[in-house]
Design an enzyme around this catalytic site. Structure first.
Site, PDB file in Angstrom:
ATOM      1  N   LYS A 164      -2.998  -2.722  -6.954  1.00 51.15           N
ATOM      2  CA  LYS A 164      -3.854  -3.793  -7.460  1.00 51.15           C
ATOM      3  C   LYS A 164      -5.319  -3.547  -7.154  1.00 51.15           C
ATOM      4  CE  LYS A 164      -1.650  -6.067  -3.696  1.00 51.15           C
ATOM      5  NZ  LYS A 164      -0.409  -6.740  -3.388  1.00 51.15           N
ATOM      6  N   LYS A 195      -9.506   2.010   2.279  1.00 51.40           N
ATOM      7  CA  LYS A 195     -10.039   0.708   1.884  1.00 51.40           C
ATOM      8  C   LYS A 195     -11.490   0.522   2.284  1.00 51.40           C
ATOM      9  CE  LYS A 195      -5.891  -2.082   1.400  1.00 51.40           C
ATOM     10  NZ  LYS A 195      -5.209  -3.317   1.796  1.00 51.40           N
ATOM     11  N   LYS A 212      -1.062   6.169  -7.107  1.00 51.45           N
ATOM     12  CA  LYS A 212      -0.057   5.105  -7.084  1.00 51.45           C
ATOM     13  C   LYS A 212      -0.571   3.885  -7.837  1.00 51.45           C
ATOM     14  CE  LYS A 212      -1.386   2.641  -2.917  1.00 51.45           C
ATOM     15  NZ  LYS A 212      -1.134   2.028  -1.655  1.00 51.45           N
TER      16      LYS A 212
END
Ligand code: TYM
Length: 332
Positions: free
Chosen positions: A198, A112, A195
């Site tokens: 969002k 992230k 995967k």
């Protein structure tokens, strides 16, 4: 009855098929013979910047979706994380037990923070997995139903539980991840080696539960497959087709083998068209129920308040034990 606990972040207007098939469906099933605590992880959501109005709206949308998919507030405590202060309080105690290097090894932070560089990531994003450990340990659950991407966080949770138990006194149960192999990692429709996510997927790669059903059908029909023609489950060689078979099997309750047999000698077009119909039949009533629930926000906030009352009772009791064992002076 064994306890289960899990959470989901309110970081999109809609949950997606990865969330549902990887985790939420198990939440619904586990209600039958477990004592469940399910929450909307708004404290986790603010580890990256959120618009306050949007965040509040998404929390209620999340609650409506959970009810629409079958979470029953009579059987499950369903609540918003920020309404149970013990999460943040235990989170602090556990941060003080976590090694810096240990936190550093968490791959989600690496992924992230990769985009903007570590310097622009918040400290909250760095300590995120420790707060997650607190979320879990407060309720002393036996199982935590999640998708594969949460496995590393569950391992940290168990390590921290063990460390606390060892250093002070046995306080926490070591929770087991509850991960269903078949649906543990639903792939992006456009990039089936990644995967469905969002944050990472393009809109065409994600089937959102609240999408217009026709839009979802179209996404299924445009899913990336391969240049072969055989419909066969083989995640290594045929990730796109295998992902479609996984979704198909999960939504219909049929086995992948039975589907392979049904589609032997037929083309990808048939598979996609028929799966698109299955998806439309599934999301249409779900979407209607969710939208109807969103009409009555007072009811939703009332359900969530009752859930928080239940959660606070359990969480405060654990926190009291923790504070006492750590050596804090209890207020008179
Ligand atoms: P979140 O909000 O990203 O996702 C919610 C759940 O959906 C699962 N999931 C998937 N499963 C299969 N395939 C996919 N493509 C896929 N994408 C998402 C996730 O594994 C998760 O189970 N850190 C958590 C939220 C959390 C939590 C907790 C969970 C906070 N505290 C305590 C369990 C216990 C998260 O970000 O999930």
């Amino acid at each position: 009855r064994p306890r289960v606990l899990s959470g989901i972040q309110p970081t999109a207007d809609s949950f997606h098929f990865g969330n549902y098939l990887g985790a939420l469906r198990q939440w619904v099933d586990l209600q039958e013979d477990h004592q469940p605590f399910f929450f909307i992880a708004d404290l986790h959501a603010i580890t990256v910047e959120q618009d306050p109005k949007v965040l509040r709206d998404r929390c209620l949308r999340a609650a409506a979706q959970l009810l629409a998919m079958g979470i029953d507030p009579e059987r499950s405590a369903i609540f918003i994380q920020s309404q149970v202060p013990a999460h943040a309080q235990l989170g602090w105690v556990l941060q003080c037990l976590t090694g810096f290097g240990e936190a550093r090894r968490m791959t989600q932070f690496k992924d992230k923070s990769a985009k903007g560089g570590e310097g622009s990531a918040s400290v909250g994003l760095f300590t995120y997995p420790v707060l997650q450990a607190a979320d879990i340990l407060l309720y002393r659950p036996h199982y935590v139903p999640v998708g594969e991407d949460q496995r590393q966080h569950l391992e940290l949770t168990r390590d921290l539980a063990q460390r606390f138990n060892h250093r002070y006194k046995k306080t926490f149960r070591l929770p087991e991840p509850y991960i269903l192999k078949a649906t543990a990692k639903i792939a992006d429709l456009q990039d089936p080696t990644a995967k469905m996510s969002k944050s990472a997927s393009s809109p065409a790669g994600i089937v959102e539960m609240l999408d217009e059903p026709r839009a979802s059908a179209k996404k299924i029909r445009s899913a990336v497959t391969d240049s072969d023609t055989v419909i066969r489950f083989d995640p290594e060689e045929k990730p796109g087709v295998s992902n479609l078979l996984t979704i198909y099997a999960a939504l219909t309750g049929r086995s992948v083998e039975a589907l392979e047999e049904d589609y032997s000698g037929r083309g990808y077009g048939d598979l996609k068209k028929e799966l698109a119909e299955v998806v439309v039949d599934f999301v249409t009533p779900f979407r209607e129920r969710t939208l109807a629930l969103l009409e009555d926000r007072t009811h939703l906030t009332e359900v969530l308040r009752r859930g928080a009352d239940l959660a606070n009772e359990v969480a405060e009791a654990t926190l009291r034990d923790v504070y006492e064992r750590v050596g804090f002076v209890t207020a008179g």
